[in-house]
Design a protein around this motif. Structure first.
Motif, PDB file in Angstrom:
ATOM      1  N   THR A 155      43.587  37.079  30.093  1.00  0.00           N
ATOM      2  CA  THR A 155      43.243  38.464  29.611  1.00  0.00           C
ATOM      3  C   THR A 155      44.389  39.153  29.418  1.00  0.00           C
ATOM      4  OG1 THR A 155      41.784  40.340  30.258  1.00  0.00           O
ATOM      5  CG2 THR A 155      42.732  38.991  31.897  1.00  0.00           C
ATOM      6  N   ASP A 156      44.377  40.144  28.483  1.00  0.00           N
ATOM      7  CA  ASP A 156      45.240  41.195  28.151  1.00  0.00           C
ATOM      8  C   ASP A 156      44.715  42.533  28.174  1.00  0.00           C
ATOM      9  OD1 ASP A 156      43.876  41.405  25.975  1.00  0.00           O
ATOM     10  OD2 ASP A 156      45.487  40.825  24.539  1.00  0.00           O
ATOM     11  N   GLY A 157      43.429  42.722  28.426  1.00  0.00           N
ATOM     12  CA  GLY A 157      42.968  44.134  28.778  1.00  0.00           C
ATOM     13  C   GLY A 157      42.122  44.539  27.395  1.00  0.00           C
ATOM     14  N   SER A 158      42.422  43.746  26.195  1.00  0.00           N
ATOM     15  CA  SER A 158      41.544  44.216  25.202  1.00  0.00           C
ATOM     16  C   SER A 158      40.325  44.403  24.855  1.00  0.00           C
ATOM     17  CB  SER A 158      42.448  43.597  23.946  1.00  0.00           C
ATOM     18  OG  SER A 158      41.999  42.352  23.984  1.00  0.00           O
ATOM     19  N   GLU A 159      39.678  44.872  23.887  1.00  0.00           N
ATOM     20  CA  GLU A 159      38.476  44.805  23.803  1.00  0.00           C
ATOM     21  C   GLU A 159      37.861  43.379  23.769  1.00  0.00           C
ATOM     22  OE1 GLU A 159      34.941  46.928  20.851  1.00  0.00           O
ATOM     23  OE2 GLU A 159      36.857  47.301  20.670  1.00  0.00           O
ATOM     24  N   ALA A 160      38.725  42.531  22.762  1.00  0.00           N
ATOM     25  CA  ALA A 160      38.224  41.180  22.533  1.00  0.00           C
ATOM     26  C   ALA A 160      38.296  40.428  23.905  1.00  0.00           C
ATOM     27  CB  ALA A 160      39.061  40.478  21.558  1.00  0.00           C
ATOM     28  N   SER A 161      39.259  40.666  24.695  1.00  0.00           N
ATOM     29  CA  SER A 161      39.357  40.006  26.171  1.00  0.00           C
ATOM     30  C   SER A 161      38.366  40.380  26.854  1.00  0.00           C
ATOM     31  CB  SER A 161      40.674  40.498  26.504  1.00  0.00           C
ATOM     32  OG  SER A 161      41.808  39.826  26.231  1.00  0.00           O
ATOM     33  N   ALA A 162      37.783  41.678  26.899  1.00  0.00           N
ATOM     34  CA  ALA A 162      36.670  41.984  27.869  1.00  0.00           C
ATOM     35  C   ALA A 162      35.315  41.180  27.383  1.00  0.00           C
ATOM     36  CB  ALA A 162      36.264  43.481  27.332  1.00  0.00           C
ATOM     37  N   THR A 163      35.195  41.093  25.977  1.00  0.00           N
ATOM     38  CA  THR A 163      34.091  40.095  25.651  1.00  0.00           C
ATOM     39  C   THR A 163      34.205  38.680  26.136  1.00  0.00           C
ATOM     40  OG1 THR A 163      33.862  41.491  23.739  1.00  0.00           O
ATOM     41  CG2 THR A 163      32.808  39.481  23.734  1.00  0.00           C
ATOM     42  N   ALA A 214      35.984  37.908  29.033  1.00  0.00           N
ATOM     43  CA  ALA A 214      35.479  38.096  30.364  1.00  0.00           C
ATOM     44  C   ALA A 214      34.009  37.776  30.568  1.00  0.00           C
ATOM     45  CB  ALA A 214      35.968  39.183  31.030  1.00  0.00           C
ATOM     46  N   GLU A 215      33.124  38.440  29.756  1.00  0.00           N
ATOM     47  CA  GLU A 215      31.810  38.240  29.844  1.00  0.00           C
ATOM     48  C   GLU A 215      31.326  37.217  29.591  1.00  0.00           C
ATOM     49  OE1 GLU A 215      27.662  40.297  27.758  1.00  0.00           O
ATOM     50  OE2 GLU A 215      29.649  41.050  27.252  1.00  0.00           O
ATOM     51  N   ALA A 216      31.856  36.283  28.661  1.00  0.00           N
ATOM     52  CA  ALA A 216      31.614  34.943  28.291  1.00  0.00           C
ATOM     53  C   ALA A 216      31.805  34.005  29.089  1.00  0.00           C
ATOM     54  CB  ALA A 216      32.065  34.707  26.784  1.00  0.00           C
ATOM     55  N   ALA A 217      33.077  34.176  29.912  1.00  0.00           N
ATOM     56  CA  ALA A 217      33.766  33.296  30.786  1.00  0.00           C
ATOM     57  C   ALA A 217      32.982  33.067  32.015  1.00  0.00           C
ATOM     58  CB  ALA A 217      35.092  33.448  30.816  1.00  0.00           C
ATOM     59  N   VAL A 218      32.605  34.541  32.598  1.00  0.00           N
ATOM     60  CA  VAL A 218      31.755  34.780  33.512  1.00  0.00           C
ATOM     61  C   VAL A 218      30.378  33.907  33.363  1.00  0.00           C
ATOM     62  CG1 VAL A 218      30.389  36.511  35.227  1.00  0.00           C
ATOM     63  CG2 VAL A 218      32.923  36.737  34.516  1.00  0.00           C
ATOM     64  N   THR A 219      29.676  34.345  32.181  1.00  0.00           N
ATOM     65  CA  THR A 219      28.610  33.734  32.013  1.00  0.00           C
ATOM     66  C   THR A 219      28.468  32.137  31.945  1.00  0.00           C
ATOM     67  OG1 THR A 219      27.785  35.671  30.679  1.00  0.00           O
ATOM     68  CG2 THR A 219      26.506  33.714  30.325  1.00  0.00           C
ATOM     69  N   LEU A 220      29.456  31.619  31.424  1.00  0.00           N
ATOM     70  CA  LEU A 220      29.657  30.031  31.323  1.00  0.00           C
ATOM     71  C   LEU A 220      29.927  29.512  32.793  1.00  0.00           C
ATOM     72  CD1 LEU A 220      29.480  27.910  29.118  1.00  0.00           C
ATOM     73  CD2 LEU A 220      32.099  28.091  29.078  1.00  0.00           C
ATOM     74  N   ALA A 221      30.797  30.403  33.444  1.00  0.00           N
ATOM     75  CA  ALA A 221      31.121  29.841  34.925  1.00  0.00           C
ATOM     76  C   ALA A 221      29.739  29.829  35.782  1.00  0.00           C
ATOM     77  CB  ALA A 221      32.079  30.623  35.596  1.00  0.00           C
ATOM     78  N   ASP A 222      29.027  30.852  35.578  1.00  0.00           N
ATOM     79  CA  ASP A 222      27.821  31.250  36.280  1.00  0.00           C
ATOM     80  C   ASP A 222      26.589  29.925  35.898  1.00  0.00           C
ATOM     81  OD1 ASP A 222      25.793  32.399  37.985  1.00  0.00           O
ATOM     82  OD2 ASP A 222      24.783  33.256  36.254  1.00  0.00           O
ATOM     83  N   ALA A 263      38.010  41.763  35.211  1.00  0.00           N
ATOM     84  CA  ALA A 263      37.349  40.300  35.196  1.00  0.00           C
ATOM     85  C   ALA A 263      37.158  39.768  36.281  1.00  0.00           C
ATOM     86  CB  ALA A 263      38.317  39.331  34.353  1.00  0.00           C
ATOM     87  N   VAL A 264      37.835  39.805  37.501  1.00  0.00           N
ATOM     88  CA  VAL A 264      37.580  39.108  38.766  1.00  0.00           C
ATOM     89  C   VAL A 264      36.411  39.890  39.388  1.00  0.00           C
ATOM     90  CG1 VAL A 264      38.199  38.910  41.007  1.00  0.00           C
ATOM     91  CG2 VAL A 264      39.753  38.255  39.290  1.00  0.00           C
ATOM     92  N   GLU A 265      36.153  41.421  39.134  1.00  0.00           N
ATOM     93  CA  GLU A 265      35.155  41.988  39.673  1.00  0.00           C
ATOM     94  C   GLU A 265      33.950  41.690  39.172  1.00  0.00           C
ATOM     95  OE1 GLU A 265      36.385  46.132  39.183  1.00  0.00           O
ATOM     96  OE2 GLU A 265      37.585  46.119  41.039  1.00  0.00           O
ATOM     97  N   LEU A 266      33.975  41.298  37.715  1.00  0.00           N
ATOM     98  CA  LEU A 266      32.692  41.173  36.912  1.00  0.00           C
ATOM     99  C   LEU A 266      32.320  39.476  37.545  1.00  0.00           C
ATOM    100  CD1 LEU A 266      30.796  41.512  34.707  1.00  0.00           C
ATOM    101  CD2 LEU A 266      32.576  40.430  33.060  1.00  0.00           C
ATOM    102  N   ALA A 267      33.089  38.829  37.834  1.00  0.00           N
ATOM    103  CA  ALA A 267      32.773  37.672  38.240  1.00  0.00           C
ATOM    104  C   ALA A 267      32.242  37.662  39.724  1.00  0.00           C
ATOM    105  CB  ALA A 267      33.992  36.565  38.246  1.00  0.00           C
TER     106      ALA A 267
END
Length: 285
Positions: A9-17, A19-27, A65-69
């Motif tokens: 992640t680099d904190g960009s808007e695309a990286s924020a999306t 992060a959502e996708a990664a957390v969803t997939l990991a879940d 990203a970690v907090e979202l996870a």
């Protein structure tokens, strides 16, 4: 299927999306999530108190990203990496050292690239071309579904496409999703006529054989809900259109991973789909 997922992640808007996708997939797969930021020395800066603001931005992006996870009960680890190689090489090194199964990254969306960007490529593009593991890419407008209920995989009958079909099948079975397999016939900018008709028929026959082979491969073990379709038109446009019309949650595609300026300038079907699709795209080598 996925046990360890990597989110650069680099904190960009695309990286924020991403992060959502990664957390969803990991879940969905009960997987570990690794969140990293690669710190570029040539882009570091300090504020009036002498604090490294670039490192701070990286830490903040990782923390978000970690907090979202954590909020989704996903186990997450974090790391800031001091850049010694190119960013995508640092990502791939981390992937190998930590036995990562899938990388999730943000990428620039529908906007066209300049010539310099096409030649240099982005970190995400370089990563998906060279990664030995699947790479899921999303952009700012990507819609993330909490559960993958349908998977689309295009095939052209090639060895690379067979690999993509295998991965799409495994993914669909893992989440009890429906699988869509399509073949797109592209005859280019031609006029109507008898020769064109014969060419189209020949290409459609090749497409039908490729679809039959893929379907036979998918159904060789136990039954999986599968639908096949033969389409005609520009491949990347037809793939994106089909995904929208059938409300698929994820697209799986093969990439040959070829290098060289010619491929950068011409692009590929996979790269165009990655930028235009409204759902995550998983590229497999």
């Amino acid at each position: 299927m996925y046990q360890r997922i990597l989110l650069p992640t680099d904190g960009s808007e695309a990286s924020a999306t991403a992060a959502e996708a990664a957390v969803t997939l990991a879940d969905q797969f009960d997987a570990e999530l690794h969140v990293i930021h690669v710190l570029e020395h040539d882009q570091t800066s300090t504020d009036t108190d002498g604090i490294n603001t670039s490192a701070g931005n990286g830490e903040e992006a990782v923390q978000v990203a970690v907090e979202l996870a954590v909020s989704s009960s996903v186990e997450a680890t974090r790391r800031i990496i001091e850049k010694e190689k190119s960013i995508h090489q640092e990502i791939l090194t981390y992937t190998a050292e930590h036995s990562i199964d899938c990388i999730v990254m943000g990428i620039r969306g529908r906007s066209e690239l300049s010539l310099s960007q096409a030649v240099l490529g982005s970190v995400a593009e370089l990563t998906l071309r060279e990664s030995p593991v699947p790479v899921m890419t999303v952009h700012e407008e990507t819609v993330i579904d909490p559960d993958i209920g349908s998977v689309l995989v295009p095939t052209d009958g090639s060895e690379c496409a067979h690999t993509a079909v295998d991965h799409a099948e495994e993914l669909a079975r893992s989440v009890d999703a429906k699988l869509y397999i399509i073949y797109v016939v592209e005859i280019g900018q031609v006029l109507n006529g008898d020769r064109v008709r014969r060419l189209r028929e020949a290409l459609e026959e090749i497409g039908e054989k490729a679809l039959d082979l893929a379907l036979e491969k998918v159904q060789s073990s136990t039954y999986l809900p599968t639908e096949t379709s033969l389409l005609t038109g520009p491949p990347y446009l037809e793939i994106v259109k089909y995904a929208e019309e059938h409300d698929v949650d994820c697209i799986v595609m093969g990439t040959h991973g070829r290098k060289g300026i010619r491929r950068f300038l011409l692009g590929s079907v996979t790269e165009r789909v990655v930028r235009r699709a409204d759902v995550p795209v998983i590229s497999v080598k």
